[in-house]
Design a protein around this motif. Structure first.
Motif, PDB file in Angstrom:
ATOM      1  N   ALA A   1       0.859  -1.185   0.000  1.00 12.71           N
ATOM      2  CA  ALA A   1       0.000   0.000   0.000  1.00 12.71           C
ATOM      3  C   ALA A   1       0.890   1.228   0.000  1.00 12.71           C
ATOM      4  O   ALA A   1       1.889   1.274   0.720  1.00 12.71           O
ATOM      5  N   GLU A   2       0.507   2.220  -0.811  1.00 22.56           N
ATOM      6  CA  GLU A   2       1.323   3.428  -0.905  1.00 22.56           C
ATOM      7  C   GLU A   2       1.099   4.304   0.330  1.00 22.56           C
ATOM      8  O   GLU A   2       0.251   4.004   1.174  1.00 22.56           O
ATOM      9  N   ALA A   3       1.885   5.372   0.423  1.00 21.92           N
ATOM     10  CA  ALA A   3       1.924   6.204   1.634  1.00 21.92           C
ATOM     11  C   ALA A   3       0.537   6.656   2.093  1.00 21.92           C
ATOM     12  O   ALA A   3      -0.301   7.069   1.295  1.00 21.92           O
ATOM     13  N   HIS A   4       0.332   6.550   3.375  1.00 22.21           N
ATOM     14  CA  HIS A   4      -0.918   6.969   4.020  1.00 22.21           C
ATOM     15  C   HIS A   4      -0.554   7.414   5.430  1.00 22.21           C
ATOM     16  O   HIS A   4       0.550   7.126   5.897  1.00 22.21           O
ATOM     17  N   PRO A   5      -1.466   8.071   6.150  1.00 17.30           N
ATOM     18  CA  PRO A   5      -1.111   8.543   7.495  1.00 17.30           C
ATOM     19  C   PRO A   5      -0.683   7.385   8.406  1.00 17.30           C
ATOM     20  O   PRO A   5      -1.249   6.297   8.351  1.00 17.30           O
ATOM     21  N   ASP A   6       0.312   7.647   9.210  1.00 18.70           N
ATOM     22  CA  ASP A   6       0.827   6.676  10.170  1.00 18.70           C
ATOM     23  C   ASP A   6      -0.190   6.539  11.302  1.00 18.70           C
ATOM     24  O   ASP A   6      -0.483   7.508  12.000  1.00 18.70           O
ATOM     25  N   SER A   7      -0.730   5.349  11.491  1.00 20.76           N
ATOM     26  CA  SER A   7      -1.800   5.160  12.478  1.00 20.76           C
ATOM     27  C   SER A   7      -1.302   5.271  13.918  1.00 20.76           C
ATOM     28  O   SER A   7      -2.105   5.322  14.841  1.00 20.76           O
ATOM     29  N   THR A   8       0.014   5.320  14.092  1.00 24.15           N
ATOM     30  CA  THR A   8       0.526   5.367  15.467  1.00 24.15           C
ATOM     31  C   THR A   8       0.736   6.789  15.982  1.00 24.15           C
ATOM     32  O   THR A   8       1.248   6.980  17.080  1.00 24.15           O
ATOM     33  N   THR A   9       0.322   7.783  15.185  1.00 25.02           N
ATOM     34  CA  THR A   9       0.443   9.163  15.661  1.00 25.02           C
ATOM     35  C   THR A   9      -0.682  10.028  15.117  1.00 25.02           C
ATOM     36  O   THR A   9      -1.227   9.756  14.044  1.00 25.02           O
ATOM     37  N   GLU A  10      -1.033  11.059  15.867  1.00 23.41           N
ATOM     38  CA  GLU A  10      -2.017  12.039  15.411  1.00 23.41           C
ATOM     39  C   GLU A  10      -1.368  13.097  14.537  1.00 23.41           C
ATOM     40  O   GLU A  10      -2.038  13.894  13.896  1.00 23.41           O
ATOM     41  N   ASP A  11      -0.045  13.117  14.578  1.00 21.07           N
ATOM     42  CA  ASP A  11       0.711  14.130  13.858  1.00 21.07           C
ATOM     43  C   ASP A  11       0.677  13.823  12.365  1.00 21.07           C
ATOM     44  O   ASP A  11       1.227  12.822  11.917  1.00 21.07           O
ATOM     45  N   ASP A  12      -0.002  14.692  11.589  1.00 21.25           N
ATOM     46  CA  ASP A  12      -0.223  14.343  10.181  1.00 21.25           C
ATOM     47  C   ASP A  12       1.000  14.552   9.294  1.00 21.25           C
ATOM     48  O   ASP A  12       0.927  14.378   8.088  1.00 21.25           O
ATOM     49  N   ARG A  13       2.118  14.926   9.879  1.00 19.67           N
ATOM     50  CA  ARG A  13       3.349  15.004   9.082  1.00 19.67           C
ATOM     51  C   ARG A  13       3.843  13.609   8.719  1.00 19.67           C
ATOM     52  O   ARG A  13       4.567  13.433   7.753  1.00 19.67           O
ATOM     53  N   TRP A  14       3.474  12.630   9.549  1.00 14.18           N
ATOM     54  CA  TRP A  14       4.093  11.306   9.399  1.00 14.18           C
ATOM     55  C   TRP A  14       3.209  10.334   8.641  1.00 14.18           C
ATOM     56  O   TRP A  14       2.068  10.110   9.011  1.00 14.18           O
TER      57      TRP A  14
END
Length: 139
Positions: free
Chosen positions: A68-81
């Motif tokens: 799966a291509e890049a998507h928000p990291d589910s382990t943080t609320e910080d949308d930079r990651w």
DNA sequence: GCCAACGTTGGC
DNA sequence: GCCAACGTTGGC
């Protein structure tokens, strides 16, 4: 078609853990480094990478594929990651150690050698072929 | 277990 | 926007 290298401490997330996730794959989460994130953003579904064990083992142990291509990291609320998902494709017939890599002049520019701390790295076509051959898998 | 390298954070 | 301080990583 670009190639990549994913680096992990086996005590945290190992090749066996990755294999256990099967075809669905798993988020490569927890990356908090812009260079590594940018590399993941550049990945296309189906592209392949190496799975490297740092610390105790210091060896490339298998081949993975971007599921799966890049998507928000589910382990943080910080949308930079953001992160991609990857799945195990095949183990190396023979793990390729960092020592062997450093001993090969054709691999002197490998990011793993030049910047060992970067957790998600690009690998060139030539490097990919050499390392696959060393590991005993088809490129 | 130590230390060097590097990236990120926060104060100014 | 700069830079010092700090934390983390990974090789040895």
């Amino acid at each position: 078609m670009a190639y990549w290298l994913f680096k992990s401490e086996p005590s945290t997330w190992s090749w066996d853990d990755q294999v256990a996730k099967g075809a669905a794959g798993e988020e490569w989460d927890g990356v908090r480094n812009y260079q590594a994130r940018n590399n993941m953003r550049a990945m296309k579904r189906g592209e392949r990478g190496f799975f490297y064990h740092s610390q105790t083992e210091k060896a490339i142990v298998g081949v993975v594929e971007v599921s799966a291509e890049a998507h928000p990291d589910s382990t943080t609320e910080d949308d930079r990651w953001e992160c991609v998902d990857i799945r195990a494709v095949a183990p190396f017939a023979r793990p390729v150690t960092l020592d062997e890599i450093k001993a090969n002049p054709n691999l002197s520019e490998l990011v793993l050698v030049k910047n060992s701390r970067l957790s998600v790295q690009p690998v060139t076509d030539a490097e990919w072929r050499i390392l696959c051959e060393m590991g005993g898998v088809d490129a």
